[in-house]
Write a protein that holds these residues in place. Structure first.
Motif, PDB file in Angstrom:
ATOM      1  N   GLY A 105       0.944  -1.203  -0.047  1.00 22.11           N
ATOM      2  CA  GLY A 105      -0.060   0.171  -0.002  1.00 22.11           C
ATOM      3  C   GLY A 105       0.795   1.327   0.050  1.00 22.11           C
ATOM      4  N   ASP A 106       0.076   2.253   0.308  1.00 27.13           N
ATOM      5  CA  ASP A 106       0.823   3.580   0.271  1.00 27.13           C
ATOM      6  C   ASP A 106       2.048   3.819   1.085  1.00 27.13           C
ATOM      7  N   VAL A 107       2.189   2.867   2.294  1.00 20.64           N
ATOM      8  CA  VAL A 107       3.429   2.943   3.001  1.00 20.64           C
ATOM      9  C   VAL A 107       4.622   3.034   2.244  1.00 20.64           C
ATOM     10  N   THR A 108       4.497   2.241   1.034  1.00 23.25           N
ATOM     11  CA  THR A 108       5.763   1.819   0.217  1.00 23.25           C
ATOM     12  C   THR A 108       6.309   3.167  -0.644  1.00 23.25           C
ATOM     13  N   GLY A 109       5.268   4.166  -0.542  1.00 26.28           N
ATOM     14  CA  GLY A 109       5.714   5.227  -1.490  1.00 26.28           C
ATOM     15  C   GLY A 109       5.842   5.214  -2.972  1.00 26.28           C
ATOM     16  N   GLU A 110       5.143   4.156  -3.423  1.00 23.41           N
ATOM     17  CA  GLU A 110       5.687   3.890  -4.718  1.00 23.41           C
ATOM     18  C   GLU A 110       4.554   4.340  -5.841  1.00 23.41           C
ATOM     19  N   LEU A 111       3.175   3.791  -5.599  1.00 22.33           N
ATOM     20  CA  LEU A 111       2.287   3.894  -6.331  1.00 22.33           C
ATOM     21  C   LEU A 111       1.087   4.369  -5.643  1.00 22.33           C
ATOM     22  N   PRO A 112       0.828   5.508  -4.956  1.00 25.98           N
ATOM     23  CA  PRO A 112      -0.313   5.683  -3.879  1.00 25.98           C
ATOM     24  C   PRO A 112      -1.507   5.844  -4.555  1.00 25.98           C
TER      25      PRO A 112
ATOM     26  N   PRO B  27       0.794  -0.053 -15.288  1.00 25.71           N
ATOM     27  CA  PRO B  27       0.501   1.256 -14.426  1.00 25.71           C
ATOM     28  C   PRO B  27      -0.679   1.988 -15.177  1.00 25.71           C
ATOM     29  N   LEU B  28      -1.455   2.646 -14.438  1.00 28.80           N
ATOM     30  CA  LEU B  28      -2.448   3.569 -14.835  1.00 28.80           C
ATOM     31  C   LEU B  28      -2.702   4.650 -13.552  1.00 28.80           C
ATOM     32  N   ALA B  29      -2.568   5.809 -14.126  1.00 30.35           N
ATOM     33  CA  ALA B  29      -3.031   6.918 -13.184  1.00 30.35           C
ATOM     34  C   ALA B  29      -3.768   8.105 -13.965  1.00 30.35           C
ATOM     35  N   VAL B  30      -4.800   8.523 -13.146  1.00 23.40           N
ATOM     36  CA  VAL B  30      -5.454   9.718 -13.679  1.00 23.40           C
ATOM     37  C   VAL B  30      -5.682  11.049 -12.870  1.00 23.40           C
ATOM     38  N   VAL B  31      -5.542  11.965 -13.203  1.00 25.77           N
ATOM     39  CA  VAL B  31      -5.712  13.140 -12.422  1.00 25.77           C
ATOM     40  C   VAL B  31      -7.091  13.538 -12.966  1.00 25.77           C
ATOM     41  N   PHE B  32      -8.116  13.899 -12.055  1.00 26.91           N
ATOM     42  CA  PHE B  32      -9.503  14.283 -12.358  1.00 26.91           C
ATOM     43  C   PHE B  32      -9.792  15.932 -12.419  1.00 26.91           C
ATOM     44  N   CYS B  33      -8.831  16.527 -12.982  1.00 25.41           N
ATOM     45  CA  CYS B  33      -9.149  18.012 -13.076  1.00 25.41           C
ATOM     46  C   CYS B  33      -9.461  17.997 -14.590  1.00 25.41           C
ATOM     47  N   GLU B  34      -9.856  19.272 -15.071  1.00 25.00           N
ATOM     48  CA  GLU B  34     -10.415  19.306 -16.503  1.00 25.00           C
ATOM     49  C   GLU B  34      -9.400  20.506 -17.040  1.00 25.00           C
ATOM     50  N   PRO B  35      -8.976  20.103 -18.236  1.00 25.38           N
ATOM     51  CA  PRO B  35      -8.951  18.786 -18.789  1.00 25.38           C
ATOM     52  C   PRO B  35      -8.305  17.852 -17.900  1.00 25.38           C
ATOM     53  N   GLN B  36      -8.581  16.504 -17.884  1.00 25.05           N
ATOM     54  CA  GLN B  36      -8.024  15.372 -17.423  1.00 25.05           C
ATOM     55  C   GLN B  36      -6.705  15.016 -17.826  1.00 25.05           C
ATOM     56  N   ILE B  37      -5.968  14.613 -16.815  1.00 26.43           N
ATOM     57  CA  ILE B  37      -4.509  14.247 -17.050  1.00 26.43           C
ATOM     58  C   ILE B  37      -4.417  12.607 -16.916  1.00 26.43           C
ATOM     59  N   ALA B  38      -3.579  11.976 -17.603  1.00 28.53           N
ATOM     60  CA  ALA B  38      -3.397  10.506 -17.445  1.00 28.53           C
ATOM     61  C   ALA B  38      -2.044   9.981 -17.940  1.00 28.53           C
ATOM     62  N   ALA B  39      -1.478   8.969 -17.241  1.00 27.80           N
ATOM     63  CA  ALA B  39      -0.390   8.248 -17.630  1.00 27.80           C
ATOM     64  C   ALA B  39      -0.509   6.835 -17.355  1.00 27.80           C
TER      65      ALA B  39
ATOM     66  N   GLU C 282      -9.572   9.745 -18.584  1.00 21.77           N
ATOM     67  CA  GLU C 282      -9.934   8.640 -18.006  1.00 21.77           C
ATOM     68  C   GLU C 282     -10.222   7.427 -18.474  1.00 21.77           C
ATOM     69  N   HIS C 283     -10.982   7.577 -19.696  1.00 22.76           N
ATOM     70  CA  HIS C 283     -11.597   6.421 -20.509  1.00 22.76           C
ATOM     71  C   HIS C 283     -10.468   5.959 -21.470  1.00 22.76           C
ATOM     72  N   LEU C 284      -9.819   7.001 -22.082  1.00 21.34           N
ATOM     73  CA  LEU C 284      -8.959   6.774 -22.951  1.00 21.34           C
ATOM     74  C   LEU C 284      -7.756   6.151 -22.235  1.00 21.34           C
ATOM     75  N   ALA C 285      -7.349   6.335 -21.096  1.00 16.46           N
ATOM     76  CA  ALA C 285      -6.573   5.525 -20.381  1.00 16.46           C
ATOM     77  C   ALA C 285      -6.636   4.168 -20.050  1.00 16.46           C
ATOM     78  N   HIS C 286      -7.911   3.909 -19.808  1.00 19.82           N
ATOM     79  CA  HIS C 286      -8.341   2.388 -19.623  1.00 19.82           C
ATOM     80  C   HIS C 286      -7.842   1.507 -20.923  1.00 19.82           C
TER      81      HIS C 286
ATOM     82  N   SER D 268      -4.298  -2.370 -23.247  1.00 15.35           N
ATOM     83  CA  SER D 268      -3.766  -2.660 -24.544  1.00 15.35           C
ATOM     84  C   SER D 268      -2.238  -2.849 -24.310  1.00 15.35           C
ATOM     85  N   VAL D 269      -1.529  -2.090 -23.240  1.00 18.61           N
ATOM     86  CA  VAL D 269      -0.306  -2.362 -22.868  1.00 18.61           C
ATOM     87  C   VAL D 269      -0.052  -3.611 -22.073  1.00 18.61           C
ATOM     88  N   GLN D 270      -1.162  -3.990 -21.256  1.00 19.06           N
ATOM     89  CA  GLN D 270      -1.013  -5.245 -20.445  1.00 19.06           C
ATOM     90  C   GLN D 270      -1.347  -6.260 -21.343  1.00 19.06           C
TER      91      GLN D 270
END
Length: 480
Positions: free
Chosen positions: A310-317, A347-359, A419-423, A428-430
């Motif tokens: 979990g988050d205690v690892t500091g890697e992917l919270p 790995p999949l990460a999304v920021v729910f600002c507008e416009p959205q950010i994803a990696a 958020e949808h494009l990132a999925h 596809s990556v996986q």
């Protein structure tokens, strides 16, 4: 004082701790779940869910105010801050209730309350004196907000974090937001759209965790056109004036500024909750964060019977990562010493600002540092058909593929429906799909996903042209 014995002790009942408990119980009935605080995960109580509730209210207000762009004129728009916060808290409590009910449904004999500390690698002491002897231990204690020096000088109760924002009875007149990551962008923009005067302070030009310089530039431009950003700023002092705070800072050109705010919000990264945990007694070397190193594929620390999750690892919270890490660590703690390597998801990460950010997958920086030859395909979303119909035509999507195989490696983006494009991209990556295989998939019309097809076509052309230097990679030297 009493002594409890178990095969597996799990410290923490957040998302990772709950996952670890369930996984360990498959192998043994002797699992003890230890919690020193309240039940209810970070996501449900102070993270994902209450933040999305606040964002939903903010986006509703913004949509009403922006409707004139469609020729729709909405009159008498008003935001009742108290009502906004009441709904946030009411719905938040409902989500928390589900989590609490789940934990309380587990056998009472499996649960114990108290703050745990290591006395030795297999012995924990709780603050009420209870001694726990465990053959294996999973550490899933989570994380908390890091308070940077300018704010650390203030009284702790005067600095807001995501742990206190959702308890506000009303919206403040103004907020200084420190940080430019996920929490800062989501809460800062939401408060701004709800009528709160906001300025967001960042130490560099990095924003939303983006590493691709072209995506980052678009994000700064898009978000900065709406939300006041003070990036690459040096905050000199934050003075508590009782009724508010005076923030003095210097911008990237060295010019001095001062502005007053009703509240200050720290969203400046997270640090592991390990204070008082006694990790110096686990018999393992500790890294710079004060934690023993662990294998993400097993959760195990070295060759010990101690696991991290979990988050205690500091890697992917992120919640889904914490759930996976808890499951992996709990399963291996339960089956110990038959520890098994388990595959991690893309790995999949999304920021729910507008416009959205994803990696997705490997980000631009990681690929540059790897030395692997990769091609880039992109689409400028300002001209994308469906996005333009919705008046959300802003941003860029960049996809990365391996030159030797044509496989999709990752992507970074800022834009509508990220958020949808990132999925789609993460799946596809996986799945190990190549760019050509992705282009053979169906694309409906008119949808934002057609922009993804444009980026894939651009990447296919780059692959056919053969390896060549990728613009922007030079700023990330190998191993930086």
């Amino acid at each position: 004082m009493s002594t409890r014995e178990c095969d597996v002790a799990v410290i923490g009942t957040g998302t990772a701790g709950m996952g670890a408990y369930r996984a360990a119980k498959v192998h043994t009935d002797k699992v003890l779940l230890i919690e020193g605080g309240v039940y209810g995960t970070t996501c449900a109580r102070i993270g994902c869910m209450p933040s999305k509730l606040l964002i939903a209210a903010a986006n509703a207000a913004h949509a009403a105010q922006d409707a004139k762009g469609f020729g729709v004129h909405v009159h008498g728009i008003g935001v009742d801050g108290a009502e906004v916060m009441q709904r946030v808290q009411r719905e938040r409590d409902r989500f928390v209730g589900f989590v609490v009910d789940a934990v309380n449904s587990w056998p009472e004999a499996d649960r114990i309350r108290g703050h745990a500390a290591f006395e030795s690698p297999g012995v924990l002491r709780l603050d009420d004196g209870t001694r726990v002897e465990a053959k294996r231990i999973v550490i899933a204690t989570g994380s908390r907000t890091f308070i940077p020096p300018p704010l650390a000088a203030l009284a702790a109760e005067r600095v807001d974090t995501n742990a206190t924002v959702f308890e506000w009875p009303d919206l403040p007149e103004s907020v200084a937001v420190f940080g430019a990551g996920v929490i800062a962008l989501e809460l800062g923009q939401a408060l701004h759209r709800l009528g709160v005067r906001v300025r967001l302070f960042g130490r560099s030009q990095r924003i939303g965790g983006i590493t691709d310089p072209e995506v980052a530039e678009q994000a700064r431009e898009a978000l900065g056109s709406e939300l006041p950003l003070a990036l690459s700023s040096a905050v000199d002092t934050v003075v508590d004036e009782g009724e508010g705070f005076a923030v003095r800072w210097r911008d990237a050109d060295g010019n001095a500024h001062e502005e007053r705010f009703a509240r200050v919000l720290a969203a400046t990264g997270r640090i592991p909750n390990i204070d008082g945990l006694g990790l110096e007694h686990v018999g393992l070397p500790l890294n710079a964060q004060g934690l023993p190193d662990h294998d993400p594929a097993t959760g195990r620390c070295g060759d010990s019977a101690i696991f991290l999750a979990g988050d205690v690892t500091g890697e992917l919270p992120l919640l889904h990562e914490a759930a996976d890490e808890g499951r992996i660590a709990g399963d291996n703690a339960g089956r110990y010493p038959d520890v098994q390597t388990q595959r991690r998801r893309a790995p999949l990460a999304v920021v729910f600002c507008e416009p959205q950010i994803a990696a997705v997958g490997q980000n631009f920086q990681a690929l540059c540092q790897s030395g692997q030859a990769f091609a880039v395909g992109q689409v400028d979303l300002s001209g994308q058909g469906r996005a333009r119909v919705m008046r959300e035509n802003v941003g860029v999507l960049r996809v990365y593929a391996a030159h030797d195989t044509g496989r999709l490696l990752g992507a970074e983006m800022v834009g509508p429906r990220a958020e949808h494009l990132a999925h789609l991209l993460a799946w596809s990556v996986q799945a190990g799909l190549t760019i050509d295989e992705m282009l053979a998939m169906p694309f409906y019309h008119p949808v934002v996903e057609e922009g993804l097809r444009t980026a894939l076509r651009d990447c296919a052309h780059a692959l056919h042209r053969g390896p060549k230097p990728v613009a922007g990679c030079s700023e990330y030297g190998p191993g930086d």
